[in-house]
Design a protein around this motif. Structure first.
Motif, short mmCIF file in Angstrom:
data_model
loop_
_atom_site.label_atom_id
_atom_site.label_comp_id
_atom_site.label_asym_id
_atom_site.label_seq_id
_atom_site.Cartn_x
_atom_site.Cartn_y
_atom_site.Cartn_z
N SER A 6 29.52 47.12 38.34
CA SER A 6 30.77 46.52 37.88
C SER A 6 31.79 46.47 39.02
N ILE A 7 32.67 45.49 38.96
CA ILE A 7 33.67 45.25 40.02
C ILE A 7 35.06 45.44 39.44
N ARG A 26 37.70 34.48 37.61
CA ARG A 26 36.98 33.21 37.51
C ARG A 26 35.78 33.18 38.45
N CYS A 27 36.01 33.53 39.73
CA CYS A 27 34.95 33.46 40.73
C CYS A 27 33.80 34.42 40.40
N GLY A 33 28.91 38.04 37.58
CA GLY A 33 29.26 39.44 37.71
C GLY A 33 30.10 39.96 36.55
N THR A 34 30.26 41.28 36.52
CA THR A 34 31.12 41.93 35.54
C THR A 34 32.36 42.42 36.25
N VAL A 35 33.54 41.97 35.80
CA VAL A 35 34.77 42.26 36.53
C VAL A 35 35.83 42.84 35.60
N SER A 165 28.06 43.89 44.92
CA SER A 165 27.71 44.53 43.64
C SER A 165 26.24 44.33 43.29
N CYS A 166 25.63 43.32 43.89
CA CYS A 166 24.21 43.06 43.64
C CYS A 166 23.29 43.89 44.54
N GLY A 167 23.90 44.71 45.41
CA GLY A 167 23.11 45.58 46.26
C GLY A 167 22.85 45.05 47.65
N GLU A 168 23.47 43.90 48.00
CA GLU A 168 23.26 43.34 49.35
C GLU A 168 24.07 44.12 50.38
#
Length: 297
Positions: A6-7, A26-27, A33-35, A165-168
């Motif tokens: 989560s962000i 929005r972005c 993602g979860t914001v 957040s995706c692990g990159e």
């Protein structure tokens, strides 16, 4: 990719959606993602610029952050607009307390319109207290020229937060963030303004009504906008106030009619003045000359 984390975005509110909390949500949401969000400042603004700031007190910012971390435990934090040192200190304190895995600082120093958003002393505090806690700092000097536009930098950092957040890793996330934004046309981060259309409608209204009305509020009402917004529009397009534009048109009409044989009293009546003396006072104020002087010439 790993399971998304989560962000949390900590920044100001922008009612136009071109930057700030609204643009981040929005972005990141568009990317999947979860914001969550914490508001540091509320702005009164539109596409022509910011009129007022209402900065939230540091204790309120702290309570927002604690509420989010206690419940949702975001591991990626994007930090943007902070306009006072107390808020900077609270954000730094909360980061140290909750220890999210990734903290991204996005530069929010000037608005899209070039307005100064953060005083030098506050930015100094950010560099001293927040920078050492960050895993990624997007300083203005680090951004390519095309990305130094505030709205674009805001979108870039939001997309970067998503890919982190995706692990990159940082490099891959930055590459994918830039690739994502490159698909949108120039101006994607800016809402369109109807200022040009409204300005022309204002000029048309002056053509119709200037011989009866010189009050800015009358024209604003005709156009169904506030007098304040009408003023923003005319200053944005012509660098002049609505009143100055109205007065110029009326003065032009008086000057034109003074070249005829019409009595001054008749001219005053035709242009909506209460008396010949009223017209004379008005004309002298606008031009520095009495109507009689102009008529003689």
């Amino acid at each position: 990719m790993n399971v998304k984390q989560s962000i949390l975005t900590i920044t100001g509110s922008d009612g136009t959606g071109g930057s700030g909390i609204q643009a981040d949500i929005r972005c990141i949401s568009e990317l999947g993602g979860t914001v969550t969000s914490v508001v540091t400042s509320i702005t009164v603004q539109n596409t022509l610029g910011i009129q007022e700031f209402y900065d939230l007190p540091a204790p309120i910012v702290r309570e927002q952050i604690e509420a989010i971390f206690n419940d949702l435990q975001p591991q990626v934090v994007k930090v943007g607009l902070m306009r006072n040192i107390e808020v900077v200190e609270v954000v730094a304190e909360m980061i140290r307390k909750y220890r999210p895995k990734h903290i991204i600082y996005a530069p929010v120093l000037k608005s899209t319109k070039g307005e100064e958003l953060v005083e030098p002393s506050v930015f100094h505090a950010i560099k001293e207290k927040v920078f050492p806690l960050c895993t990624i700092v997007l300083e203005p000097s680090d951004l390519p020229m095309k990305d130094r536009h505030h709205g674009h930098a805001n979108q870039l950092s939001a997309a970067l937060a998503y890919y982190i957040s995706c692990g990159e890793d940082e490099n891959a996330a930055l590459f994918h963030a830039r690739s994502y934004l490159s698909q949108f046309p120039k101006g994607y981060t800016e809402d369109s303004s109807r200022s040009g259309e409204l300005y022309n409608l204002f000029l048309n209204a002056i053509d119709r009504f200037h011989h009866r009305y010189s009050d800015v509020f009358f024209y604003a009402e005709q156009l169904s906008v506030s007098a304040r917004y009408l003023g923003q529009v005319t200053r944005h397009i012509a660098n002049r106030s609505p009143k100055a534009i109205i007065d110029e048109r009326i003065t032009e009409d008086i000057t034109t009619m003074l070249a005829t044989n019409k009595p001054l009293k008749e001219i005053a009546l035709m242009l909506g003045f209460s008396s010949q003396a009223h017209l004379s006072r008005y004309y002298r104020k606008q031009t520095g000359k009495a109507p009689s002087e102009v008529r003689k010439r």
